[in-house]
Design a protein around this motif. Sequence first.
Motif, short mmCIF file in Angstrom:
data_model
loop_
_atom_site.label_atom_id
_atom_site.label_comp_id
_atom_site.label_asym_id
_atom_site.label_seq_id
_atom_site.Cartn_x
_atom_site.Cartn_y
_atom_site.Cartn_z
N TYR A 96 -16.01 -115.48 -18.80
CA TYR A 96 -15.18 -115.90 -19.94
C TYR A 96 -13.71 -115.57 -19.71
CZ TYR A 96 -19.51 -116.53 -22.56
OH TYR A 96 -20.74 -116.94 -22.99
N ASP A 97 -13.44 -114.60 -18.86
CA ASP A 97 -12.07 -114.15 -18.61
C ASP A 97 -11.53 -114.89 -17.39
OD1 ASP A 97 -9.69 -112.79 -18.52
OD2 ASP A 97 -10.57 -110.84 -18.02
N LYS A 98 -11.12 -116.13 -17.58
CA LYS A 98 -10.69 -116.99 -16.48
C LYS A 98 -9.48 -116.44 -15.74
CE LYS A 98 -13.73 -120.21 -17.35
NZ LYS A 98 -14.99 -120.13 -16.69
N LEU A 99 -8.57 -115.81 -16.46
CA LEU A 99 -7.36 -115.27 -15.84
C LEU A 99 -7.51 -113.83 -15.36
CD1 LEU A 99 -4.72 -116.74 -18.32
CD2 LEU A 99 -5.45 -117.65 -16.11
N ARG A 100 -8.67 -113.26 -15.59
CA ARG A 100 -8.98 -111.89 -15.17
C ARG A 100 -7.95 -110.87 -15.67
NH1 ARG A 100 -13.31 -114.20 -14.47
NH2 ARG A 100 -14.27 -114.56 -12.46
N HIS A 101 -7.60 -110.99 -16.95
CA HIS A 101 -6.68 -110.02 -17.52
C HIS A 101 -7.38 -108.97 -18.39
CE1 HIS A 101 -6.90 -113.05 -20.69
NE2 HIS A 101 -6.36 -112.18 -21.53
N GLY A 102 -8.70 -109.03 -18.44
CA GLY A 102 -9.46 -107.97 -19.11
C GLY A 102 -9.72 -108.17 -20.58
N ALA A 103 -9.41 -109.36 -21.11
CA ALA A 103 -9.61 -109.60 -22.55
C ALA A 103 -10.26 -110.97 -22.76
CB ALA A 103 -8.29 -109.53 -23.29
N ILE A 104 -11.15 -111.03 -23.74
CA ILE A 104 -11.81 -112.28 -24.12
C ILE A 104 -11.81 -112.38 -25.64
CG2 ILE A 104 -13.24 -112.47 -22.05
CD1 ILE A 104 -15.57 -111.23 -23.59
N THR A 105 -12.16 -113.55 -26.16
CA THR A 105 -12.18 -113.73 -27.62
C THR A 105 -13.38 -113.01 -28.22
OG1 THR A 105 -13.52 -115.73 -27.57
CG2 THR A 105 -11.13 -116.02 -27.38
N ARG A 106 -13.33 -112.83 -29.50
CA ARG A 106 -14.46 -112.18 -30.21
C ARG A 106 -15.74 -112.99 -30.05
NH1 ARG A 106 -13.14 -108.87 -35.20
NH2 ARG A 106 -11.16 -107.91 -34.67
N HIS A 107 -15.62 -114.30 -30.15
CA HIS A 107 -16.80 -115.16 -30.01
C HIS A 107 -17.41 -115.02 -28.61
CE1 HIS A 107 -19.53 -118.49 -30.57
NE2 HIS A 107 -19.06 -119.03 -29.46
N PHE A 133 -17.11 -112.46 -26.65
CA PHE A 133 -17.65 -111.10 -26.59
C PHE A 133 -19.05 -111.07 -27.22
CE2 PHE A 133 -17.98 -106.77 -28.43
CZ PHE A 133 -17.84 -106.02 -27.27
N ASP A 134 -19.18 -111.66 -28.40
CA ASP A 134 -20.47 -111.72 -29.08
C ASP A 134 -21.50 -112.51 -28.27
OD1 ASP A 134 -22.32 -111.33 -31.20
OD2 ASP A 134 -21.81 -113.29 -32.04
N THR A 135 -21.07 -113.62 -27.68
CA THR A 135 -21.96 -114.44 -26.86
C THR A 135 -22.42 -113.66 -25.63
OG1 THR A 135 -20.87 -116.46 -27.62
CG2 THR A 135 -22.18 -116.61 -25.61
N GLY A 136 -21.51 -112.92 -25.01
CA GLY A 136 -21.85 -112.11 -23.85
C GLY A 136 -22.88 -111.05 -24.19
N LEU A 137 -22.70 -110.39 -25.32
CA LEU A 137 -23.67 -109.38 -25.75
C LEU A 137 -25.04 -110.01 -26.00
CD1 LEU A 137 -21.54 -107.20 -28.22
CD2 LEU A 137 -22.39 -106.53 -25.97
N SER A 138 -25.04 -111.15 -26.68
CA SER A 138 -26.31 -111.84 -26.97
C SER A 138 -27.00 -112.28 -25.69
CB SER A 138 -26.06 -113.04 -27.87
OG SER A 138 -25.59 -112.63 -29.13
N SER A 139 -26.23 -112.80 -24.74
CA SER A 139 -26.79 -113.24 -23.46
C SER A 139 -27.42 -112.09 -22.69
CB SER A 139 -25.72 -113.89 -22.60
OG SER A 139 -25.22 -115.05 -23.22
N ALA A 140 -26.85 -110.90 -22.87
CA ALA A 140 -27.38 -109.72 -22.20
C ALA A 140 -28.59 -109.14 -22.92
CB ALA A 140 -26.28 -108.65 -22.09
N GLY A 141 -28.92 -109.70 -24.07
CA GLY A 141 -30.07 -109.21 -24.82
C GLY A 141 -29.75 -108.12 -25.81
#
Length: 106
Positions: free
Chosen positions: A26-37, A39-47
């Motif tokens: 999700y962090d295309k520019l690799r600056h260490g920050a992503i949107t809240r959505h 972030f939530d999607t990443g957590l859900s994908s990880a279970g």
Amino acid sequence: VGEVLKKVKLATRKRQVRLDEFMRDYDKLRHGAITRHQFDTGLSSAGVRLSAAETNALCEAWAYDATVDAAGQPMVRWQQFCEDVDAIFTVNHLEADPDIDVLGVT
């Protein structure tokens, strides 16, 4: 926030997953920050299943105020969050301080 972080750590430990694998793309520019959505999607994908209030608490705790998303919300410092969660697996930067008490760090 401490209880929610503990819940995330337990879920990732149980599933033996590293959260950065689910958030890095999700962090295309690799600056260490992503949107809240994202972030939530990443957590859900990880279970990791959290309520909206729990997710918001994490987003506020790891907010990156220097950058906002299209909705004006602060981005989430996903790399720092993942490092904090991954402390259950390993001690970060151990090579810089090899004499650290690894049992007392988590």
